[in-house]
Design an enzyme around this catalytic site. Structure first.
Site, PDB file in Angstrom:
ATOM      1  N   GLY A 187       0.817  -1.219   0.000  1.00 29.24           N
ATOM      2  CA  GLY A 187       0.000   0.000   0.000  1.00 29.24           C
ATOM      3  C   GLY A 187       0.841   1.256   0.000  1.00 29.24           C
ATOM      4  N   ARG A 197       3.991   6.039   1.620  1.00 26.97           N
ATOM      5  CA  ARG A 197       4.456   7.425   1.638  1.00 26.97           C
ATOM      6  C   ARG A 197       3.822   8.217   0.509  1.00 26.97           C
ATOM      7  NH1 ARG A 197      10.368   7.838  -0.990  1.00 26.97           N
ATOM      8  NH2 ARG A 197      10.260   6.076  -2.406  1.00 26.97           N
ATOM      9  N   LYS A 222       3.705  11.806  -3.693  1.00 27.05           N
ATOM     10  CA  LYS A 222       4.702  10.862  -3.190  1.00 27.05           C
ATOM     11  C   LYS A 222       5.601  11.624  -2.214  1.00 27.05           C
ATOM     12  CE  LYS A 222       7.622   7.358  -5.371  1.00 27.05           C
ATOM     13  NZ  LYS A 222       7.983   6.798  -6.669  1.00 27.05           N
ATOM     14  N   ASP A 279       9.306   6.169   7.182  1.00 28.76           N
ATOM     15  CA  ASP A 279       8.979   7.520   7.654  1.00 28.76           C
ATOM     16  C   ASP A 279       7.930   8.226   6.789  1.00 28.76           C
ATOM     17  OD1 ASP A 279      10.396   8.129   5.386  1.00 28.76           O
ATOM     18  OD2 ASP A 279      12.094   9.054   6.423  1.00 28.76           O
ATOM     19  N   GLY A 280       7.553   7.603   5.679  1.00 30.05           N
ATOM     20  CA  GLY A 280       6.522   8.213   4.829  1.00 30.05           C
ATOM     21  C   GLY A 280       7.026   9.379   3.999  1.00 30.05           C
ATOM     22  N   ARG A 286      -2.632  -1.351  -9.948  1.00 28.98           N
ATOM     23  CA  ARG A 286      -1.421  -2.144 -10.165  1.00 28.98           C
ATOM     24  C   ARG A 286      -1.780  -3.617 -10.204  1.00 28.98           C
ATOM     25  NH1 ARG A 286       2.640   1.303  -7.182  1.00 28.98           N
ATOM     26  NH2 ARG A 286       1.500   3.181  -6.665  1.00 28.98           N
ATOM     27  N   ASP A 311       3.799  -4.808  -7.549  1.00 27.21           N
ATOM     28  CA  ASP A 311       3.166  -3.556  -7.097  1.00 27.21           C
ATOM     29  C   ASP A 311       3.656  -2.369  -7.918  1.00 27.21           C
ATOM     30  OD1 ASP A 311       5.489  -4.501  -5.551  1.00 27.21           O
ATOM     31  OD2 ASP A 311       5.460  -2.490  -4.671  1.00 27.21           O
ATOM     32  N   ASN A 312       4.684  -2.583  -8.721  1.00 29.30           N
ATOM     33  CA  ASN A 312       5.192  -1.506  -9.569  1.00 29.30           C
ATOM     34  C   ASN A 312       4.850  -1.750 -11.032  1.00 29.30           C
ATOM     35  OD1 ASN A 312       6.269  -0.188  -7.369  1.00 29.30           O
ATOM     36  ND2 ASN A 312       8.308  -1.084  -7.602  1.00 29.30           N
TER      37      ASN A 312
HETATM   38  P1  AMP Z   1       8.721   0.922  -3.869  1.00 28.34           P
HETATM   39  O1  AMP Z   1       9.719  -0.181  -3.930  1.00 28.34           O
HETATM   40  O2  AMP Z   1       9.296   2.307  -3.805  1.00 28.34           O
HETATM   41  O3  AMP Z   1       7.701   0.807  -4.933  1.00 28.34           O
HETATM   42  O4  AMP Z   1       7.967   0.795  -2.465  1.00 28.34           O
HETATM   43  C1  AMP Z   1       7.525  -0.431  -1.962  1.00 28.34           C
HETATM   44  C2  AMP Z   1       6.644  -0.199  -0.728  1.00 28.34           C
HETATM   45  O5  AMP Z   1       7.390   0.468   0.299  1.00 28.34           O
HETATM   46  C3  AMP Z   1       5.427   0.666  -0.983  1.00 28.34           C
HETATM   47  O6  AMP Z   1       4.385   0.123  -0.221  1.00 28.34           O
HETATM   48  C4  AMP Z   1       5.854   2.021  -0.479  1.00 28.34           C
HETATM   49  O7  AMP Z   1       4.757   2.815  -0.092  1.00 28.34           O
HETATM   50  C5  AMP Z   1       6.727   1.662   0.710  1.00 28.34           C
HETATM   51  N1  AMP Z   1       7.713   2.685   1.049  1.00 28.34           N
HETATM   52  C6  AMP Z   1       8.817   3.037   0.317  1.00 28.34           C
HETATM   53  N2  AMP Z   1       9.480   4.037   0.933  1.00 28.34           N
HETATM   54  C7  AMP Z   1       8.816   4.335   2.076  1.00 28.34           C
HETATM   55  C8  AMP Z   1       9.012   5.266   3.144  1.00 28.34           C
HETATM   56  N3  AMP Z   1      10.031   6.117   3.157  1.00 28.34           N
HETATM   57  N4  AMP Z   1       8.101   5.266   4.153  1.00 28.34           N
HETATM   58  C9  AMP Z   1       7.070   4.420   4.147  1.00 28.34           C
HETATM   59  N5  AMP Z   1       6.824   3.527   3.190  1.00 28.34           N
HETATM   60  C10 AMP Z   1       7.678   3.471   2.150  1.00 28.34           C
HETATM   61 MG    MG Z   2       6.125   1.155  -5.672  1.00 21.68          MG
END
Ligand code: AMP
Ligand code: MG
Length: 487
Positions: free
Chosen positions: A92, A95, A115, A127-128, A185, A254-255
């Site tokens: 989900g 961030r 984002k 940390d979001g 997705r 998810d991407n």
């Molecule tokens: P990504 O690989 O960037 O597509 O992210 C994979 C998952 O990690 C997704 O659910 C993102 O929302 C979560 N995520 C990535 N970076 C952060 C962050 N700094 N804080 C919280 N969730 C994150």
């Molecule tokens: Mg992603």
């Protein structure tokens, strides 16, 4: 939070309403000291937004999610995902936020998404937040991809938050405002499927059909037709990545979008020296998401999508499996024909030529590029000059130019069209050393190099002598390139 004073900004809440089980009402973190780093004025205009207003303090508050426009109901979206092959049932938006949908000036519905907008119930200890560098990187690369004609999410703006983000060091924080035809997705379907709620899964599929593939609604088997449409769109998309030398870097389910747009620019990069094993992501230790593996991974991800649709395919599950498998089987043919057609364009080969003539020529060229580790982008552009009778630059890219000569003679005999080549072979791509240079300057407050790089890559086919350094491969001292995920 307050309501927008600009009555022209009206967003919808369609995803939030139709799929509320996958939408957690949420709000962006307060950004007291927002500062605009880059604004995409042409995109703003396409969306019917006034760029002048977006630059005002209320406009910036909209761009970071602190000002919620009329009709909007911002949500964090739930999704699952296979990450490097392992299934995570609950990822989900950790961030990110879906601010809402906007109808653009062409009448299309598009998501406005943030984002780096702060922690959400999906943050899982993260940390979001997002740092300036990676958000600008997504901005540059996604806009370059768009200019190259590759389907992609777009970037409307990057706004500095004035707050620090802790990574290995403290970095300046930012929010990216992203625009997409949707944020559905493969992982969204996996989430709906994993809930066991078939009604939710059906509503999700119907929502996807309506937004992206409305023609499938009237098919004999709409959900099978939806799957066929996604298979075709992804085959087409990944073929285009391969043709421009793009390495996504983290092709988790998810991407991967349902729309067929490229999404989530993390550890991505454009390949310089041609090598199918190219990997840039520091976390991809096995090369799962290497350049050459991308078509196979896309197919694997689509198999995961197909599995989620089984509960919608009627009582005869054996029959459903065989129909979905057959649909997935079309991926390879779609991919090959899209890639081959693109390669024929890149080589300027007359359309009427037989495949038996073009295919071996293309295969031999790919082998040569790999053997000589030729700069992928410069080669094709240089080849346009060869088609015009100037053998100089392309030839000198080969450690053994004689090997190139033999190939080039056969190719030229087929009558390549240089004009056509120049329309599809870019001069400017966001080369890794240029991206790093632009991001490093922007982090220190100087967005000049970023603006110049953007100017080059959003007009990728238009050669300008003053931008010569943007056309060149990295200097020898730049070394092997590594990109970092989740930053
Ligand atoms: P990504 O690989 O960037 O597509 O992210 C994979 C998952 O990690 C997704 O659910 C993102 O929302 C979560 N995520 C990535 N970076 C952060 C962050 N700094 N804080 C919280 N969730 C994150
Ligand atoms: Mg992603």
């Amino acid at each position: 939070m307050s309501t927008a004073p600009d009555p022209t900004v009206v967003l919808g809440d369609r995803f939030a309403r139709e799929l509320n089980e996958m939408a957690v009402p949420w709000h962006g973190r307060e950004v007291p000291d927002a500062r605009l780093l880059v604004l995409n004025e042409p995109l703003a205009a396409d969306l019917g937004l006034d760029p002048g207003w977006l630059r005002t303090s209320d406009g910036l508050r909209l761009l970071v999610g602190n000002l919620v426009p009329q009709g909007a109901a911002p949500v964090a979206q739930a999704y699952s995902g296979h990450q490097f092959g392992g299934f995570s049932p609950r990822l989900g938006d950790g961030r990110a936020l879906l601010l809402g949908e906007i109808t653009d000036t062409a009448g299309r519905l598009r998501d406005i998404h943030l984002k780096g907008s702060g922690p959400t119930p999906f943050s899982r200890g993260g940390d979001g937040l997002a740092a300036v560098g990676p958000m600008l990187r997504e901005y540059v690369v996604s806009e370059a991809m768009h200019a190259l004609g590759v389907p992609t999410t777009r970037s409307l703006a990057v706004v500095g938050t004035g707050q620090r983000v802790r990574r290995d060091t403290l970095l300046p924080g930012a929010v990216l405002t992203r625009v997409a035809s949707s944020h559905l997705r493969v992982g969204s379907f996996q989430y709906a499927r994993a809930t066991g709620n078939v009604d939710l899964l059906r509503r999700l599929a119907d929502h996807a059909i309506d937004r992206h593939y409305p023609h499938t609604a009237s098919a004999e088997h709409p959900y099978l037709a939806l799957f066929e449409a996604v298979v075709a769109a992804q085959a087409e998309l990944v073929a285009q990545w391969m043709l421009v030398g793009f390495v996504h870097g983290v092709m988790n389910t998810d991407n991967m979008t349902i729309s067929g747009e490229t999404i989530d620019y993390g550890p991505c990069a454009f390949m310089d020296a041609f090598d199918p094993r190219t990997v840039y992501s520091s976390i991809d230790e096995t090369g799962r998401y290497s350049y050459g593996n991308q078509p196979f991974v896309a197919e694997w991800n689509l198999a995961r999508l197909g599995e989620t649709l089984l509960p919608l395919m009627g009582d005869d599950q054996d029959d459903a499996v065989s129909r979905l498998s057959e649909a997935l089987g079309a991926f390879r043919a779609h991919y090959s024909s899209a890639w081959s057609a693109g390669m024929r364009d890149k080589l300027g080969l007359p359309e009427a030529l037989d495949r038996e003539v073009t295919a071996p020529l293309i295969d031999e060229m790919v082998t040569l590029l790999g053997e000589h580790r030729v700069d992928y982008t410069s080669f094709f552009r240089g080849l346009g000059a060869v088609a015009r009778g100037d053998s100089g630059s392309a030839r000198s890219m080969f450690t053994d130019p004689a090997a190139f000569d033999v190939w080039a003679e056969r190719w030229r005999a087929l009558g390549p069209d240089a004009e056509r080549m120049d329309r599809v072979n870019p001069v400017y791509i966001p080369r890794n050393h240029l991206v790093e240079e632009a991001l490093a300057a922007a982090e220190k407050g100087d967005t000049g190099p970023l603006d110049r790089l953007l100017d080059a890559v959003i007009h990728p086919y238009h050669e300008r002598p003053e931008l010569q350094r943007y056309a060149e491969p990295a200097p020898g001292g730049f070394g092997p390139y590594r990109t970092f995920c989740g930053t």
